[in-house]
Design a protein around this motif. Structure first.
Motif, PDB file in Angstrom:
ATOM      1  N   PRO A 103       0.724  -1.487  -0.039  1.00 30.38           N
ATOM      2  CA  PRO A 103       0.201   0.055  -0.033  1.00 30.38           C
ATOM      3  C   PRO A 103       0.973   1.367   0.114  1.00 30.38           C
ATOM      4  O   PRO A 103       1.905   1.384   0.782  1.00 30.38           O
ATOM      5  CB  PRO A 103      -0.858  -0.039   1.353  1.00 30.38           C
ATOM      6  CG  PRO A 103      -0.858  -1.606   1.696  1.00 30.38           C
ATOM      7  CD  PRO A 103       0.434  -2.186   1.049  1.00 30.38           C
ATOM      8  N   GLY A 120      -3.281  -4.593   3.682  1.00 27.98           N
ATOM      9  CA  GLY A 120      -3.495  -4.736   2.363  1.00 27.98           C
ATOM     10  C   GLY A 120      -3.590  -6.333   1.937  1.00 27.98           C
ATOM     11  O   GLY A 120      -4.004  -6.917   2.941  1.00 27.98           O
ATOM     12  N   TYR A 131      -5.010  -2.839  -1.871  1.00 27.93           N
ATOM     13  CA  TYR A 131      -5.427  -2.502  -0.522  1.00 27.93           C
ATOM     14  C   TYR A 131      -6.838  -1.638  -0.671  1.00 27.93           C
ATOM     15  O   TYR A 131      -7.292  -1.402  -1.735  1.00 27.93           O
ATOM     16  CB  TYR A 131      -4.639  -1.154  -0.186  1.00 27.93           C
ATOM     17  CG  TYR A 131      -4.881  -0.726   1.110  1.00 27.93           C
ATOM     18  CD1 TYR A 131      -4.322  -1.133   2.231  1.00 27.93           C
ATOM     19  CD2 TYR A 131      -6.038   0.421   1.537  1.00 27.93           C
ATOM     20  CE1 TYR A 131      -4.675  -0.633   3.693  1.00 27.93           C
ATOM     21  CE2 TYR A 131      -6.265   0.950   2.761  1.00 27.93           C
ATOM     22  CZ  TYR A 131      -5.565   0.524   3.858  1.00 27.93           C
ATOM     23  OH  TYR A 131      -5.955   0.967   5.173  1.00 27.93           O
TER      24      TYR A 131
END
Length: 239
Positions: A55, A76, A87
């Motif tokens: 992410p 995530g 994510y």
């Protein structure tokens, strides 16, 4: 308080695509002491898609995601492949008004986002879909769906995660678009030739038009916590 948790469904591409480009420059060598031309070749191959994309900061800087204190355990999806949802935020809604029989609850995490990565390097495009599930009461299992409730998306936008050479995907909903619970709707699309790389779909960042949950008060049997799921679907089809 209504807590909305997410279930992420990332589609698998139908095939594995590798970008392979060969550049060649060649000309006949001149006789004598003039300029001489040689040939240069390079094959460019897309990156490794066997590892997930971590992410990124939803500010579009490309830096690592610093986390969301309202969604602290979300690390995530861990999805791998060439077209992935990396994510998706879990949204928490707090009721803030009741008028004319309509309950309005506003999402409280203003760093909410969905991260999409297209590592196919084909420019074929993609679609981001959202299905909000029915709400279920935690005390009596009462269901709220259909005309009983909807999600109002508010202002949303796509940001590139860091530098990009690709054109941007586009949002397909307006700030006042309402998505009925239990129905799938398209919220974003990358047309052909766009959306290559990692992209941030931001929501609930604009206080003038936040993401809302709207519930018909007549469908609420008692004061309790209601929960549901947001299913995000990424597809490699534009149809």
């Amino acid at each position: 308080m209504t807590r909305w948790t997410s279930v992420v469904v990332a589609s698998l591409a139908l095939a594995t695509f590798t970008m392979s480009a060969t550049a060649t420059a060649q000309a006949n060598a001149k006789s004598g002491g003039g300029d001489q031309t040689t040939t240069a070749k390079v094959t460019l191959v897309g990156g490794d898609t066997s590892k997930p994309v971590s992410p990124k900061d939803p500010d579009g800087s490309g830096g690592e995601f610093p986390g969301d204190n309202l969604d602290p355990d979300n690390k995530g999806t861990g999805s791998t492949g060439d077209l992935t949802i990396d994510y998706a935020s879990n949204l928490v809604f707090d009721e803030n008004s009741y008028a004319d029989g309509l309950i309005t609850a506003t999402a409280t995490n203003n760093r909410a986002f969905v991260q999409v990565s297209d590592r196919r390097y084909t420019g074929d495009g993609w679609q981001l879909m959202l299905t909000p599930s029915v709400l279920t009461g935690q005390s009596d299992n009462q269901k709220i769906y259909g005309d009983g409730a909807s999600i109002e998306m508010g202002v949303t936008r796509f940001l590139a995660s860091g530098a990009t050479v690709s054109q941007y995907p586009h949002v397909t909903t307006a700030s006042t678009t309402r998505l009925p619970l239990g129905e799938m709707a398209k919220v974003g699309q990358a047309d052909r030739g766009t959306g290559v790389g990692t992209w941030i779909y931001r929501l609930n960042y604009d206080t003038t038009a936040p993401t809302k949950l709207l519930v018909n008060g007549s469908h609420v049997s008692e004061t309790q916590t209601y929960t549901g799921e947001l299913t995000w679907t990424l597809t490699d089809s534009l149809h």
